[in-house]
Scaffold this motif. Structure first.
Motif, PDB file in Angstrom:
ATOM      1  N   VAL A   1       1.771  73.176  67.714  1.00 43.55           N
ATOM      2  CA  VAL A   1       2.682  73.642  67.482  1.00 43.55           C
ATOM      3  C   VAL A   1       2.244  75.321  67.176  1.00 43.55           C
ATOM      4  O   VAL A   1       0.780  75.720  66.916  1.00 43.55           O
ATOM      5  N   GLY A   2       2.873  76.400  67.326  1.00 44.86           N
ATOM      6  CA  GLY A   2       2.313  77.658  67.181  1.00 44.86           C
ATOM      7  C   GLY A   2       1.643  78.156  65.249  1.00 44.86           C
ATOM      8  O   GLY A   2       2.283  77.531  64.534  1.00 44.86           O
ATOM      9  N   ARG A   3       1.116  79.110  65.345  1.00 50.28           N
ATOM     10  CA  ARG A   3       0.656  79.525  64.167  1.00 50.28           C
ATOM     11  C   ARG A   3       1.180  80.709  63.704  1.00 50.28           C
ATOM     12  O   ARG A   3       0.968  82.272  64.347  1.00 50.28           O
ATOM     13  N   ASP A   4       1.545  81.484  62.158  1.00 47.92           N
ATOM     14  CA  ASP A   4       1.535  83.317  62.404  1.00 47.92           C
ATOM     15  C   ASP A   4       0.681  83.699  61.857  1.00 47.92           C
ATOM     16  O   ASP A   4      -0.958  83.700  62.368  1.00 47.92           O
ATOM     17  N   GLU A   5       0.941  85.352  61.480  1.00 49.75           N
ATOM     18  CA  GLU A   5      -0.372  85.901  61.660  1.00 49.75           C
ATOM     19  C   GLU A   5      -1.560  85.465  60.268  1.00 49.75           C
ATOM     20  O   GLU A   5      -2.820  85.701  60.660  1.00 49.75           O
TER      21      GLU A   5
ATOM     22  N   ARG B   1      -2.453  82.323  60.350  1.00 44.13           N
ATOM     23  CA  ARG B   1      -2.919  81.109  60.778  1.00 44.13           C
ATOM     24  C   ARG B   1      -2.228  79.673  60.616  1.00 44.13           C
ATOM     25  O   ARG B   1      -2.924  78.657  60.584  1.00 44.13           O
ATOM     26  N   LYS B   2      -1.179  79.731  59.061  1.00 43.55           N
ATOM     27  CA  LYS B   2       0.134  79.068  58.850  1.00 43.55           C
ATOM     28  C   LYS B   2       1.202  78.524  59.913  1.00 43.55           C
ATOM     29  O   LYS B   2       0.758  78.998  60.706  1.00 43.55           O
ATOM     30  N   LEU B   3       1.286  77.249  60.253  1.00 46.83           N
ATOM     31  CA  LEU B   3       1.657  76.628  61.552  1.00 46.83           C
ATOM     32  C   LEU B   3       2.931  77.293  61.244  1.00 46.83           C
ATOM     33  O   LEU B   3       3.534  77.169  59.977  1.00 46.83           O
ATOM     34  N   LEU B   4       4.089  77.639  62.389  1.00 46.71           N
ATOM     35  CA  LEU B   4       5.611  78.119  62.032  1.00 46.71           C
ATOM     36  C   LEU B   4       6.369  76.540  61.354  1.00 46.71           C
ATOM     37  O   LEU B   4       6.145  75.849  62.151  1.00 46.71           O
ATOM     38  N   GLU B   5       6.948  77.024  60.721  1.00 47.28           N
ATOM     39  CA  GLU B   5       7.559  75.986  59.500  1.00 47.28           C
ATOM     40  C   GLU B   5       9.040  75.625  60.279  1.00 47.28           C
ATOM     41  O   GLU B   5       9.062  74.181  60.648  1.00 47.28           O
ATOM     42  N   ASP B   6       9.513  76.856  61.687  1.00 50.85           N
ATOM     43  CA  ASP B   6      10.534  75.946  62.595  1.00 50.85           C
ATOM     44  C   ASP B   6      10.430  75.522  63.430  1.00 50.85           C
ATOM     45  O   ASP B   6      10.787  73.751  63.827  1.00 50.85           O
ATOM     46  N   GLN B   7       8.530  75.418  64.019  1.00 49.28           N
ATOM     47  CA  GLN B   7       8.768  74.533  64.763  1.00 49.28           C
ATOM     48  C   GLN B   7       7.976  73.008  64.454  1.00 49.28           C
ATOM     49  O   GLN B   7       7.567  72.069  65.327  1.00 49.28           O
ATOM     50  N   ILE B   8       7.836  73.082  63.231  1.00 50.26           N
ATOM     51  CA  ILE B   8       7.523  71.797  62.809  1.00 50.26           C
ATOM     52  C   ILE B   8       8.455  70.947  62.471  1.00 50.26           C
ATOM     53  O   ILE B   8       8.925  69.894  62.562  1.00 50.26           O
ATOM     54  N   VAL B   9       9.864  71.625  62.132  1.00 46.86           N
ATOM     55  CA  VAL B   9      11.293  70.934  61.934  1.00 46.86           C
ATOM     56  C   VAL B   9      11.175  70.086  63.446  1.00 46.86           C
ATOM     57  O   VAL B   9      11.741  69.168  63.560  1.00 46.86           O
ATOM     58  N   ARG B  10      11.195  71.360  64.637  1.00 51.30           N
ATOM     59  CA  ARG B  10      11.449  70.819  65.515  1.00 51.30           C
ATOM     60  C   ARG B  10      10.041  68.939  66.545  1.00 51.30           C
ATOM     61  O   ARG B  10      11.311  68.799  67.085  1.00 51.30           O
ATOM     62  N   PHE B  11       9.479  69.091  66.103  1.00 51.21           N
ATOM     63  CA  PHE B  11       8.597  68.879  65.665  1.00 51.21           C
ATOM     64  C   PHE B  11       8.714  67.317  65.450  1.00 51.21           C
ATOM     65  O   PHE B  11       8.705  66.228  66.235  1.00 51.21           O
TER      66      PHE B  11
END
Length: 175
Positions: A147-151, A153-163
């Motif tokens: 899962v990607g990270r923002d600037e 270094r926090k996990l991208l919330e929309d990708q956590i939902v998809r995961f």
């Protein structure tokens, strides 16, 4: 190769260790315990990993094309290669899954070698991680998608939902 009694003892020792801390490079943990990486995944405490059959390969890859930038990682004994980019569309052709187009992620994957797919959530280097590991018959990772990270270094919330949604859908289909 470990005999069954030694392997059983190593698995028990590892489960005990992983209850206290799941941090560390999975392949290094496996090597230190003379186990496969899949063995390590299966020793993670409940809630940290869910495995599904490798027959879901094409379904998972298609879903990933909608996530945006992820980290695509290949880890061998000689290299850890990362590419941060969207997963391109692809399709099976013969024994390969072929990525379409020419992006930062490309090539041909022997998708029929994928025996299991593991959705892993665990701490790594004091940060939460979410990764999908595509495992071969030997119990080693063909590749991983993080899962990607923002600037910050926090996990991208929309990708956590998809995961979570993909993991839950596939694990419910398997049940």
């Amino acid at each position: 190769m470990l005999d069954e009694n030694t392997k059983t003892a190593q698995l028990a020792k590892l489960r005990e260790k992983l209850v206290k801390s799941q941090d560390g490079v999975l392949e290094a943990i496996a090597a230190n315990h003379q186990l496969s990486t899949r063995d390590v995944l299966e020793c993670l405490p409940e809630g940290h990993q869910v495995g599904v059959d490798g027959s879901a390969f094409v379904d998972v890859m298609e879903d990933l094309t909608h996530w945006g930038d992820v980290t695509f990682l290949v880890h061998t004994k000689d290299i850890i290669l990362e590419s941060k980019a969207p997963v391109p569309a692809g399709k099976p052709a013969g024994e390969f899954f072929n990525f379409e187009g020419h992006t930062a992620i490309g090539g041909h994957l022997r998708y029929k070698h994928c025996k299991s797919i593991h959705f892993v959530k665990r701490p790594f280097m004091k940060m939460d991680t979410c990764a999908i590991l595509f495992m071969n018959e030997e119990g080693e990772a063909m590749f991983k998608v993080y899962v990607g990270r923002d600037e910050k270094r926090k996990l991208l919330e929309d990708q956590i939902v998809r995961f979570d949604a993909l993991r839950d859908r596939l694990s419910q289909q398997a049940a």
